[in-house]
Motif scaffolding. Structure first.
Motif, short mmCIF file in Angstrom:
data_model
loop_
_atom_site.label_atom_id
_atom_site.label_comp_id
_atom_site.label_asym_id
_atom_site.label_seq_id
_atom_site.Cartn_x
_atom_site.Cartn_y
_atom_site.Cartn_z
N ILE A 236 0.84 -1.20 0.00
CA ILE A 236 0.00 0.00 0.00
C ILE A 236 0.88 1.25 0.00
O ILE A 236 1.81 1.36 0.79
N GLN A 237 0.55 2.17 -0.88
CA GLN A 237 1.26 3.44 -0.93
C GLN A 237 0.65 4.44 0.04
O GLN A 237 1.35 5.13 0.78
N ASN A 238 -0.69 4.50 0.06
CA ASN A 238 -1.39 5.35 1.02
C ASN A 238 -2.86 4.99 1.05
O ASN A 238 -3.38 4.36 0.13
N LEU A 239 -3.53 5.39 2.13
CA LEU A 239 -4.97 5.22 2.27
C LEU A 239 -5.68 6.53 2.01
O LEU A 239 -5.09 7.61 2.14
N PHE A 240 -6.97 6.44 1.67
CA PHE A 240 -7.79 7.64 1.51
C PHE A 240 -9.23 7.31 1.86
O PHE A 240 -9.64 6.15 1.87
N PHE A 241 -10.00 8.35 2.19
CA PHE A 241 -11.42 8.20 2.43
C PHE A 241 -12.17 8.22 1.11
O PHE A 241 -11.75 8.86 0.14
N ALA A 242 -13.31 7.52 1.09
CA ALA A 242 -14.15 7.53 -0.11
C ALA A 242 -15.61 7.47 0.29
O ALA A 242 -15.97 6.94 1.35
N LYS A 243 -16.45 8.03 -0.56
CA LYS A 243 -17.90 7.91 -0.43
C LYS A 243 -18.38 7.29 -1.73
O LYS A 243 -18.30 7.91 -2.78
N GLY A 244 -18.82 6.04 -1.65
CA GLY A 244 -19.06 5.31 -2.88
C GLY A 244 -17.71 5.04 -3.54
O GLY A 244 -16.80 4.50 -2.93
N SER A 245 -17.56 5.48 -4.77
CA SER A 245 -16.28 5.30 -5.47
C SER A 245 -15.49 6.60 -5.57
O SER A 245 -14.42 6.63 -6.16
N LYS A 246 -16.01 7.67 -4.95
CA LYS A 246 -15.37 8.98 -5.06
C LYS A 246 -14.51 9.28 -3.83
O LYS A 246 -14.98 9.16 -2.70
N PRO A 247 -13.26 9.69 -4.03
CA PRO A 247 -12.41 10.07 -2.90
C PRO A 247 -12.98 11.28 -2.15
O PRO A 247 -13.61 12.16 -2.74
N VAL A 248 -12.75 11.30 -0.85
CA VAL A 248 -13.16 12.42 0.00
C VAL A 248 -11.90 13.06 0.58
O VAL A 248 -11.12 12.38 1.26
N PRO A 249 -11.66 14.35 0.33
CA PRO A 249 -10.45 15.00 0.86
C PRO A 249 -10.40 14.93 2.38
O PRO A 249 -11.43 15.03 3.05
N ARG A 250 -9.19 14.75 2.94
CA ARG A 250 -9.06 14.61 4.38
C ARG A 250 -9.51 15.86 5.12
O ARG A 250 -9.98 15.76 6.27
N ASP A 251 -9.41 17.04 4.50
CA ASP A 251 -9.84 18.25 5.21
C ASP A 251 -11.36 18.34 5.34
O ASP A 251 -11.88 19.21 6.04
N LYS A 252 -12.06 17.42 4.68
CA LYS A 252 -13.52 17.34 4.83
C LYS A 252 -13.91 16.38 5.95
O LYS A 252 -15.10 16.26 6.29
N VAL A 253 -12.92 15.68 6.49
CA VAL A 253 -13.17 14.72 7.58
C VAL A 253 -12.30 15.15 8.75
O VAL A 253 -11.11 14.83 8.81
#
Length: 395
Positions: A236-253
C-alpha cells in the motif's frame, strides 16, 4: 497553564507502577489507543485490572460481516468494532450487568431460515425472549426503545443471519439520536459499566481506499485487509477516504473536538497491534489527528503485530514504522520531528531481529525495546499481561 517537559529512565517491568495501578485502577493511567478490529480486545480486557481510564478511538469503516449489512440498510458507520471493544471493557465483576452483556453479545444463527430469524427477533422486540426477560427494569425498556426504532426503519428484506443483537441496538440508538453515534455509545457504556471510553474516530459513514505501489486502487476495508478475500497484489502506498467510489479530501473529515481532548489529556498514546492500515492508520486519516498527536508531550508507543499481516506484503519493521510516520506527517507536516510522532517501539524479542532494530534506529532515530511479550504456546499472539505491564512501566 504552565508546562514542564521531563524525561526519565524506564525499567521493564516497573513493579511499583504496576502495583500502584493494581491497587487503585479507578485512578489508573489514561492510555489512548488508535485501533479497530478485535486484535486489541484481549489486551483491553486485561487492562481493566490496572486502569478504568483507557480511551479507545475506533475505526467505523468496516465493510464486512453484519456491520456492512447495517451500513447498506441504514447508510450508517460500522458499529461492530465499537460494540466489540465496549464488551471487552465491560465490568465483568458482580458490580457489572451480566444479563445485559449476554444480550449485547448474542448473535442470531447464520444458517437458519429467514422466517425463523425474523420470528426470533420479534420475540426479542416483544420482550418475551429469554435474554430480554432476564433484564430488569428500567434497563429493559431503554433497550427495547432502541430496538423499536431499529424495527421501524428496518427494510422488509433485512437479513438477520449472523447479526449481532448489540449491533442492532446500536443501530436503533443511532437512528433515534438524529443519526449520531456518541449518545448511544454513551448509553451502552453505562448499561454494561464500561471501564474506559470507547468512541468512533469520526461519526461519518465513509469507506477507505488504498493506492497500491503498482498503480492499482482498492476500495473497501474488506478488500484491503486480505482476510476474507485474496490479499492485495502489492504494498500500500497510502490510504484515503471515499464515499461510494469517489475520494473524500481529508480536510472534509475533521477529528471531533471531543476526541482531540482525549488525545490532549492522555498519559500515553499507543499505536497497537492490529491490521496496520485498516485498523491503525485508518484512524490517523482525519484532519487534526497527526497534529494533535504531535502536540502531545506524552510517550507515543508503537506495538507491531505479531505473525503475518496480509496488508503488509514484504514489509519489515522499519517499513511499517515508515508507513505510520508518513500517515501522521501527512497531517502534522513534513517538518515535524519523528520523536514528536513516535517515541518508542515495544516489540517481542523473538519476533524482531537485531538488524531490524538497528535499521529502525538508524533511519528514524526511534528506540526499539525488545521484550518477552508473546505467549509461550502461541508466538504469533501477544500475552495481554506482558503488554499491559510494559505500557504501565512507560506511563
Amino acid at each position: 497553564m504552565s508546562e514542564l517537559k521531563i524525561t526519565r529512565n524506564v525499567q521493564f517491568p516497573d513493579a511499583l507502577r504496576i502495583s500502584r495501578a493494581t491497587s487503585l485502577p479507578s485512578l489508573g493511567p489514561r492510555f489512548l489507543f488508535f485501533s479497530g478490529g478485535s486484535a486489541l480486545n484481549d489486551i483491553a480486557r486485561r487492562l481493566k485490572r490496572y486502569t478504568h481510564n483507557s480511551c479507545h478511538l475506533i475505526t467505523p469503516f468496516d465493510s464486512g460481516g453484519s456491520s456492512q449489512v447495517l451500513r447498506e440498510a441504514f447508510d450508517m458507520p460500522a458499529v461492530g468494532d465499537l460494540r466489540s471493544r465496549l464488551m471487552a471493557l465491560a465490568d465483568e465483576t458482580d458490580l457489572g450487568q451480566p444479563d445485559i452483556y449476554r444480550l449485547f453479545t448474542y448473535r442470531f444463527s447464520s444458517d437458519a431460515k429467514a422466517s425463523v430469524l425474523r420470528a426470533e427477533f420479534e420475540t426479542v422486540l416483544s420482550g418475551q425472549h429469554e435474554l430480554m426477560r432476564a433484564i430488569s427494569q428500567p434497563m429493559r425498556s431503554l433497550i427495547l426503545t432502541q430496538l423499536r426504532v431499529f424495527s421501524e426503519h428496518c427494510p422488509d428484506d433485512f437479513s438477520f443471519a449472523g447479526a449481532s443483537l448489540g449491533n442492532l441496538i446500536l443501530a436503533g440508538g443511532y437512528l433515534a439520536n438524529d443519526r449520531a453515534l456518541e449518545p448511544v455509545l454513551f448509553l451502552m457504556s453505562k448499561m454494561v459499566a464500561v471501564l474506559g471510553t470507547v468512541r468512533a474516530i469520526v461519526d461519518k459513514n465513509l469507506a477507505i481506499g488504498a493506492h497500491l505501489t503498482n498503480g492499482e486502487i482498492v476500495l473497501g476495508q474488506r478488500q484491503i485487509t486480505g482476510k476474507e478475500v485474496a490479499p492485495i497484489s502489492a504494498p500500500i502506498q497510502n490510504l484515503f477516504f471515499a464515499k461510494g467510489s469517489k475520494p473524500v479530501p481529508r480536510d472534509k473529515v475533521v477529528l471531533p473536538k471531543r476526541n482531540r481532548k482525549l488525545i490532549e489529556g492522555s498519559d500515553l498514546i499507543c499505536f497497537p497491534p492490529g491490521s496496520l492500515y485498516t485498523s491503525v492508520i485508518a484512524n490517523l486519516l482525519p484532519s487534526d489527528v497527526g497534529a494533535s498527536i504531535a502536540r502531545s508531550g506524552v510517550p507515543k508507543v508503537y506495538i507491531p503485530s505479531l505473525g503475518t499481516d496480509p496488508e503488509c506484503p514484504d514489509m519489515d519493521l522499519c517499513d511499517r514504522v515508515s508507513a505510520l510516520l508518513a500517515a501522521l506527517r501527512a497531517d502534522a507536516g513534513d517538518a515535524c520531528a519523528n520523536s514528536d510522532l513516535m517515541t518508542a517501539i515495544i516489540c517481542d524479542k523473538q519476533a524482531v531481529s537485531p538488524a531490524e532494530i538497528k535499521r529502525v534506529h538508524k533511519e528514524h532515530g526511534i528506540p526499539c525495546v525488545p521484550l518477552p511479550l508473546a505467549k509461550t504456546d502461541q508466538p504469533d499472539r501477544y500475552d495481554p499481561e506482558c503488554v499491559c505491564e510494559a505500557l504501565l512501566s512507560l506511563a
